[in-house]
Design a protein around this motif. Structure first.
Motif, PDB file in Angstrom:
ATOM      1  N   HIS A   1      26.327   7.970 -65.189  1.00 35.34           N
ATOM      2  CA  HIS A   1      27.219   8.128 -64.059  1.00 35.34           C
ATOM      3  C   HIS A   1      26.598   9.049 -63.025  1.00 35.34           C
ATOM      4  O   HIS A   1      27.112   9.212 -61.945  1.00 35.34           O
ATOM      5  N   TRP A   2      25.466   9.675 -63.368  1.00 34.56           N
ATOM      6  CA  TRP A   2      24.751  10.522 -62.413  1.00 34.56           C
ATOM      7  C   TRP A   2      23.595   9.727 -61.827  1.00 34.56           C
ATOM      8  O   TRP A   2      22.499   9.722 -62.355  1.00 34.56           O
ATOM      9  N   ASP A   3      23.868   9.065 -60.704  1.00 37.80           N
ATOM     10  CA  ASP A   3      22.839   8.219 -60.119  1.00 37.80           C
ATOM     11  C   ASP A   3      21.593   8.988 -59.717  1.00 37.80           C
ATOM     12  O   ASP A   3      20.501   8.456 -59.681  1.00 37.80           O
ATOM     13  N   PHE A   4      21.772  10.270 -59.386  1.00 37.40           N
ATOM     14  CA  PHE A   4      20.635  11.040 -58.896  1.00 37.40           C
ATOM     15  C   PHE A   4      19.811  11.652 -60.020  1.00 37.40           C
ATOM     16  O   PHE A   4      18.784  12.244 -59.779  1.00 37.40           O
ATOM     17  N   VAL A   5      20.257  11.467 -61.267  1.00 37.16           N
ATOM     18  CA  VAL A   5      19.563  12.101 -62.381  1.00 37.16           C
ATOM     19  C   VAL A   5      18.075  11.757 -62.426  1.00 37.16           C
ATOM     20  O   VAL A   5      17.237  12.653 -62.486  1.00 37.16           O
ATOM     21  N   PRO A   6      17.707  10.465 -62.388  1.00 37.51           N
ATOM     22  CA  PRO A   6      16.273  10.172 -62.449  1.00 37.51           C
ATOM     23  C   PRO A   6      15.503  10.848 -61.327  1.00 37.51           C
ATOM     24  O   PRO A   6      14.395  11.326 -61.520  1.00 37.51           O
ATOM     25  N   THR A   7      16.113  10.925 -60.122  1.00 41.72           N
ATOM     26  CA  THR A   7      15.443  11.578 -58.993  1.00 41.72           C
ATOM     27  C   THR A   7      15.224  13.050 -59.288  1.00 41.72           C
ATOM     28  O   THR A   7      14.141  13.595 -59.063  1.00 41.72           O
ATOM     29  N   VAL A   8      16.264  13.696 -59.819  1.00 43.25           N
ATOM     30  CA  VAL A   8      16.168  15.127 -60.130  1.00 43.25           C
ATOM     31  C   VAL A   8      15.084  15.369 -61.171  1.00 43.25           C
ATOM     32  O   VAL A   8      14.245  16.257 -61.040  1.00 43.25           O
ATOM     33  N   ILE A   9      15.101  14.531 -62.214  1.00 44.14           N
ATOM     34  CA  ILE A   9      14.110  14.705 -63.277  1.00 44.14           C
ATOM     35  C   ILE A   9      12.716  14.463 -62.721  1.00 44.14           C
ATOM     36  O   ILE A   9      11.788  15.216 -62.992  1.00 44.14           O
ATOM     37  N   TYR A  10      12.585  13.432 -61.864  1.00 48.59           N
ATOM     38  CA  TYR A  10      11.271  13.131 -61.308  1.00 48.59           C
ATOM     39  C   TYR A  10      10.767  14.314 -60.490  1.00 48.59           C
ATOM     40  O   TYR A  10       9.635  14.757 -60.647  1.00 48.59           O
ATOM     41  N   CYS A  11      11.648  14.856 -59.616  1.00 45.55           N
ATOM     42  CA  CYS A  11      11.229  15.959 -58.732  1.00 45.55           C
ATOM     43  C   CYS A  11      10.822  17.178 -59.536  1.00 45.55           C
ATOM     44  O   CYS A  11       9.855  17.852 -59.215  1.00 45.55           O
ATOM     45  N   SER A  12      11.586  17.495 -60.597  1.00 45.52           N
ATOM     46  CA  SER A  12      11.266  18.706 -61.334  1.00 45.52           C
ATOM     47  C   SER A  12      10.097  18.484 -62.282  1.00 45.52           C
ATOM     48  O   SER A  12       9.217  19.323 -62.407  1.00 45.52           O
ATOM     49  N   ALA A  13      10.011  17.322 -62.921  1.00 46.10           N
ATOM     50  CA  ALA A  13       8.967  17.101 -63.917  1.00 46.10           C
ATOM     51  C   ALA A  13       7.625  16.787 -63.284  1.00 46.10           C
ATOM     52  O   ALA A  13       6.593  17.289 -63.715  1.00 46.10           O
ATOM     53  N   TYR A  14       7.625  15.953 -62.257  1.00 47.01           N
ATOM     54  CA  TYR A  14       6.347  15.500 -61.708  1.00 47.01           C
ATOM     55  C   TYR A  14       6.006  16.129 -60.367  1.00 47.01           C
ATOM     56  O   TYR A  14       4.874  16.053 -59.928  1.00 47.01           O
ATOM     57  N   GLY A  15       6.998  16.728 -59.733  1.00 48.72           N
ATOM     58  CA  GLY A  15       6.733  17.372 -58.459  1.00 48.72           C
ATOM     59  C   GLY A  15       6.669  16.371 -57.316  1.00 48.72           C
ATOM     60  O   GLY A  15       6.562  15.168 -57.534  1.00 48.72           O
ATOM     61  N   VAL A  16       6.731  16.912 -56.105  1.00 45.66           N
ATOM     62  CA  VAL A  16       6.666  16.075 -54.910  1.00 45.66           C
ATOM     63  C   VAL A  16       5.484  16.560 -54.085  1.00 45.66           C
ATOM     64  O   VAL A  16       5.319  17.767 -53.873  1.00 45.66           O
ATOM     65  N   GLN A  17       4.662  15.627 -53.598  1.00 45.91           N
ATOM     66  CA  GLN A  17       3.492  16.007 -52.781  1.00 45.91           C
ATOM     67  C   GLN A  17       3.957  16.736 -51.519  1.00 45.91           C
ATOM     68  O   GLN A  17       4.762  16.218 -50.750  1.00 45.91           O
ATOM     69  N   THR A  18       3.462  17.967 -51.362  1.00 46.75           N
ATOM     70  CA  THR A  18       3.891  18.798 -50.230  1.00 46.75           C
ATOM     71  C   THR A  18       2.655  19.435 -49.598  1.00 46.75           C
ATOM     72  O   THR A  18       1.672  19.723 -50.291  1.00 46.75           O
ATOM     73  N   PHE A  19       2.715  19.645 -48.286  1.00 44.87           N
ATOM     74  CA  PHE A  19       1.551  20.194 -47.582  1.00 44.87           C
ATOM     75  C   PHE A  19       1.673  21.710 -47.440  1.00 44.87           C
ATOM     76  O   PHE A  19       2.686  22.226 -46.969  1.00 44.87           O
ATOM     77  N   ASP A  20       0.627  22.425 -47.872  1.00 46.08           N
ATOM     78  CA  ASP A  20       0.568  23.883 -47.751  1.00 46.08           C
ATOM     79  C   ASP A  20      -0.210  24.209 -46.473  1.00 46.08           C
ATOM     80  O   ASP A  20      -1.434  24.012 -46.410  1.00 46.08           O
ATOM     81  N   ALA A  21       0.498  24.685 -45.443  1.00 44.44           N
ATOM     82  CA  ALA A  21      -0.136  24.918 -44.141  1.00 44.44           C
ATOM     83  C   ALA A  21      -1.164  26.041 -44.199  1.00 44.44           C
ATOM     84  O   ALA A  21      -2.157  26.029 -43.469  1.00 44.44           O
ATOM     85  N   LEU A  22      -0.970  27.036 -45.077  1.00 43.90           N
ATOM     86  CA  LEU A  22      -1.917  28.151 -45.177  1.00 43.90           C
ATOM     87  C   LEU A  22      -3.224  27.719 -45.817  1.00 43.90           C
ATOM     88  O   LEU A  22      -4.312  28.015 -45.329  1.00 43.90           O
ATOM     89  N   GLN A  23      -3.098  26.993 -46.898  1.00 47.96           N
ATOM     90  CA  GLN A  23      -4.288  26.536 -47.633  1.00 47.96           C
ATOM     91  C   GLN A  23      -4.851  25.229 -47.072  1.00 47.96           C
ATOM     92  O   GLN A  23      -5.925  24.793 -47.474  1.00 47.96           O
TER      93      GLN A  23
END
Ligand SMILES: [Zn+2]
Length: 330
Positions: free
Chosen positions: A21-43
């Motif tokens: 019943h938690w449609d966002f569960v897979p998204t939450v698990i994906y974001c926390s377990a595998y991470g999301v590609q993000t740009f580090d402006a300093l590095q």
């Protein structure tokens, strides 16, 4: 990064329930377990951003679904402690500090209800999983108030008893204050005052309504936008209206309006509790003090509104019980 994933998170997505019943569960698990590609402006480089959920607040229904609980009408309706509910005259369960009896020795106090821990929650869900038949699973769920593992069970940063607090505004502004006003105006579930005198005379309540509506002309809208005649119709009151009216106006408007001063004092004590629990910074010492105040307030509430009478048991809603966990949530 992979070692971090293995250390902290689920890596096997096959364990994610197919239907939830938690449609966002897979998204939450994906974001926390595998991470999301993000740009580090300093590095000037890409990295994987991980998000950990450590807190989820909501109203009674949201927390019920979030934790996969049986709900407020179960034998153990509180996810933070093991308080056992008692039957009213109908099929509804209530959670008073004292069962309906005039015998002090039979009363059980809040302090006697042990707190629920994360591992207790896990033990119950393991028992449900291990039960061989649907009937046995349902029996454990009914007895314990927990239907099974929460949808977010794969997000390991969550502590089921400490990560899920009821929202302050739902608890105070959408439940407790409205119920008190209903009591004072003789509209709480057709329950009379019993042996107490907490009802405010209709003509006095009309004056309170007029003064409430008149007050808004002298208050900047930054403080409150909607403030109508509370006696005629408070359906237009927003949570902001309730908060402002109760915390800032009611101590003046309701002074001398009750037949006995103890109900007014009791109301003012709740105002103080609300002010302190709204502070941005609260020292630990003050928290201990406020916890004692809350227990004292709930005990008085039971004495005045429930009166230890089974016919008035419906005054002991789960929202009143959850007041006892407000400090724990802070
Ligand atoms: Zn509890």
């Amino acid at each position: 990064m992979s070692s971090l994933m293995e250390q902290n998170y689920l890596t096997d997505t096959s364990q994610i329930p197919e239907t939830s019943h938690w449609d966002f569960v897979p998204t939450v698990i994906y974001c926390s377990a595998y991470g999301v590609q993000t740009f580090d402006a300093l590095q000037q480089a890409l990295f994987k951003l991980h998000a950990y959920i450590i807190l989820k607040s909501g109203d009674i229904i949201a927390i019920k679904h979030f934790l996969n609980l049986k709900g407020h009408n179960s034998i153990f309706p509180c996810h933070s402690c093991k308080v056992k509910a008692v039957h009213g005259l109908g099929k509804i369960y209530y959670v008073p500090l004292h069962p309906p009896s005039q015998d002090c020795h039979e009363r059980t106090l809040y302090q006697a209800a042990p707190l629920q821990h994360h591992k207790d929650f896990l033990n119950i869900t393991e028992r449900i999983s291990a039960a061989k038949t649907k009937t046995k699973k349902a029996k454990i769920a009914k007895g314990m108030g927990i239907k099974g593992l929460p949808g977010l069970s794969h997000v390991r940063s969550l502590d089921y008893t400490h990560s899920s607090a009821w929202e302050w505004f739902h608890l105070f502004l959408k439940n407790i204050i409205l119920n008190l006003v209903d009591f004072w105006t003789g509209q709480f579930k057709e329950l009379g005052p019993g042996i107490e005198d907490f009802e405010i005379a209709p003509e006095i309540w009309q004056e309170i309504g007029k003064e409430t509506a008149a007050a808004v002309w002298h208050i900047p809208s930054t403080f409150v936008c909607v403030l109508v005649n509370i006696a005629n119709d408070h359906s237009l009151f927003t949570v902001e209206s309730w908060c402002f009216w109760f915390v800032h106006l009611s101590p003046k408007l309701l002074e001398g309006c009750f037949l006995k001063c103890k109900y007014y004092k009791h109301m003012c004590e709740l105002v103080e509790i609300m002010k302190i629990t709204l502070q941005f910074h609260t020292p630990h010492k003050q928290l201990d003090g406020i916890e004692s105040h809350i227990i004292d307030w709930v005990q008085k509430y039971e004495k005045y509104y429930y009166q230890y009478d089974i016919e008035h048991l419906l005054a002991c809603t789960l929202t009143i019980h959850r007041l006892l966990h407000v400090v724990q949530g802070i």
